[in-house]
Design a protein around this motif. Structure first.
Motif, short mmCIF file in Angstrom:
data_model
loop_
_atom_site.label_atom_id
_atom_site.label_comp_id
_atom_site.label_asym_id
_atom_site.label_seq_id
_atom_site.Cartn_x
_atom_site.Cartn_y
_atom_site.Cartn_z
N ASP A 17 -4.20 7.97 -3.03
CA ASP A 17 -4.74 7.02 -2.05
C ASP A 17 -4.01 5.68 -2.09
O ASP A 17 -4.62 4.62 -2.10
CB ASP A 17 -6.25 6.83 -2.26
CG ASP A 17 -6.92 6.23 -1.04
OD1 ASP A 17 -6.36 6.34 0.07
OD2 ASP A 17 -8.00 5.63 -1.19
N ARG A 25 -2.18 2.58 -0.69
CA ARG A 25 -2.21 1.82 0.57
C ARG A 25 -1.48 0.50 0.39
O ARG A 25 -1.60 -0.13 -0.64
CB ARG A 25 -3.65 1.54 1.00
CG ARG A 25 -4.44 2.81 1.32
CD ARG A 25 -5.91 2.51 1.60
NE ARG A 25 -6.65 3.74 1.71
CZ ARG A 25 -6.90 4.37 2.87
NH1 ARG A 25 -6.48 3.85 3.99
NH2 ARG A 25 -7.58 5.50 2.87
N GLY A 77 -3.40 -2.00 3.79
CA GLY A 77 -4.29 -1.10 4.51
C GLY A 77 -3.64 0.14 5.08
O GLY A 77 -4.32 1.07 5.49
N MET A 78 -2.29 0.20 5.12
CA MET A 78 -1.58 1.37 5.64
C MET A 78 -1.54 2.44 4.55
O MET A 78 -1.10 2.18 3.45
CB MET A 78 -0.14 1.01 6.04
CG MET A 78 -0.04 -0.03 7.12
SD MET A 78 -0.59 0.49 8.73
CE MET A 78 0.47 1.84 9.06
N TRP A 79 -1.99 3.66 4.90
CA TRP A 79 -2.09 4.74 3.93
C TRP A 79 -0.75 5.42 3.72
O TRP A 79 -0.07 5.80 4.66
CB TRP A 79 -3.12 5.76 4.42
CG TRP A 79 -3.42 6.84 3.44
CD1 TRP A 79 -4.14 6.73 2.30
CD2 TRP A 79 -3.03 8.21 3.53
NE1 TRP A 79 -4.21 7.94 1.67
CE2 TRP A 79 -3.53 8.87 2.40
CE3 TRP A 79 -2.28 8.93 4.46
CZ2 TRP A 79 -3.33 10.22 2.17
CZ3 TRP A 79 -2.07 10.28 4.22
CH2 TRP A 79 -2.60 10.91 3.09
N GLY A 114 -0.54 7.86 0.92
CA GLY A 114 -0.83 9.16 0.32
C GLY A 114 -0.80 9.05 -1.19
O GLY A 114 -1.29 8.09 -1.75
N SER A 135 6.33 9.76 -3.82
CA SER A 135 5.42 10.05 -2.72
C SER A 135 6.20 10.65 -1.57
O SER A 135 7.42 10.78 -1.64
CB SER A 135 4.76 8.75 -2.24
OG SER A 135 5.74 7.93 -1.61
N THR A 146 -3.30 -1.03 -2.96
CA THR A 146 -4.44 -0.39 -3.60
C THR A 146 -4.04 1.04 -3.93
O THR A 146 -3.23 1.65 -3.20
CB THR A 146 -5.71 -0.40 -2.72
OG1 THR A 146 -5.44 0.30 -1.50
CG2 THR A 146 -6.16 -1.82 -2.41
N TRP A 147 -4.56 1.58 -5.02
CA TRP A 147 -4.23 2.93 -5.43
C TRP A 147 -5.29 3.43 -6.42
O TRP A 147 -6.08 2.67 -6.95
CB TRP A 147 -2.83 3.00 -6.04
CG TRP A 147 -2.66 2.33 -7.37
CD1 TRP A 147 -2.67 2.90 -8.61
CD2 TRP A 147 -2.44 0.92 -7.61
NE1 TRP A 147 -2.46 1.97 -9.60
CE2 TRP A 147 -2.31 0.74 -9.01
CE3 TRP A 147 -2.33 -0.20 -6.78
CZ2 TRP A 147 -2.09 -0.50 -9.59
CZ3 TRP A 147 -2.12 -1.43 -7.37
CH2 TRP A 147 -1.99 -1.59 -8.74
N GLU A 155 -6.08 -2.44 -7.64
CA GLU A 155 -5.69 -3.29 -6.51
C GLU A 155 -4.86 -4.44 -7.05
O GLU A 155 -5.15 -4.97 -8.12
CB GLU A 155 -6.96 -3.82 -5.85
CG GLU A 155 -6.75 -4.78 -4.73
CD GLU A 155 -8.07 -5.24 -4.13
OE1 GLU A 155 -8.26 -6.48 -4.03
OE2 GLU A 155 -8.90 -4.38 -3.78
#
Length: 165
Positions: A53, A55, A58-60, A62, A70, A91-92, A114
C-alpha cells in the motif's frame, strides 16, 4: 442529426483534453507559465519484509516484495519550481517477513508508516520517474530521475546472496 452533433462535441472535448494532457506532460514554459511534467512512480525495497500500500502524495503505487522492486504507476506531477527543495508525503505498510532459505513469506502483523520525504536535490531538467528507496533501517529516500532506462541504475543495494526472485 442530433447523434452526429453529440459525437462531434464529444470528439472536440476529447481532443481538447488530450491536448491539455500533452502540454502537461511536456513541461516547461507555456504562455509564460511554468507547467509541471508528469512522472511515473517506482520503488526499491532493500528490506527483508514485504512493503504494501505504498502511496506518494495520495497516489497509489502498490507494493514491493522483499529485496525487490515495485511495479510502476503514473499520475504524479514533478515540482514546478525546480530551483527549491520539495518533499513528498509517503505512506506504506510493512508486512510479512521473507525467509531466504525457504523462499517463502512468514506472516507478520501489518505496520503502517508515514513520512515526509525530501526529494534528492538538484532535480533533473526533464524528470520522468520518482523513485522511492526503502532501507533496512526504516528510512525512505526519494529522487527524481530523467529517462526510464535509468531506473535500474538507481538501485542502491543488491539483493542478498541466496535470494530467489
Amino acid at each position: 442529426m442530433s447523434g452526429r452533433w453529440i459525437a462531434a462535441v464529444a470528439l472536440m472535448v476529447g481532443l481538447m483534453f488530450l491536448g491539455g494532457c500533452a502540454a502537461m506532460a511536456k513541461g516547461g514554459e507555456k504562455g509564460g507559465k511554468l507547467v509541471s511534467e508528469g512522472v511515473s512512480l517506482f520503488a526499491f525495497n532493500y528490506t527483508g519484509r514485504y512493503i504494501g500500500d505504498i502511496r506518494v502524495n495520495g497516489m497509489w503505487l502498490g507494493g514491493a516484495g522483499a529485496h525487490s522492486n515495485s511495479g510502476s504507476a503514473a499520475g504524479l506531477l514533478a515540482p514546478r519550481d525546480r530551483s527549491k527543495r520539495h518533499s513528498v508525503k509517503v505512506t506504506w505498510v510493512v508486512a510479512d517477513v521473507y525467509d531466504i532459505s525457504t523462499n517463502k513469506y512468514q506472516r507478520r502483523p501489518d505496520e503502517p508508516h508515514e513520512a515526509m520525504v525530501e526529494l534528492a536535490f538538484p532535480y533533473p531538467e526533464h524528470p520522468s520517474e520518482l523513485i522511492l528507496h526503502f532501507f533496512p533501517d526504516g528510512h525512505v529516500e526519494a529522487e527524481l530521475i530523467q529517462g526510464m532506462a535509468n531506473v535500474w541504475k538507481a538501485r542502491r543495494i543488491q539483493p542478498p546472496e541466496g535470494y530467489k526472485r
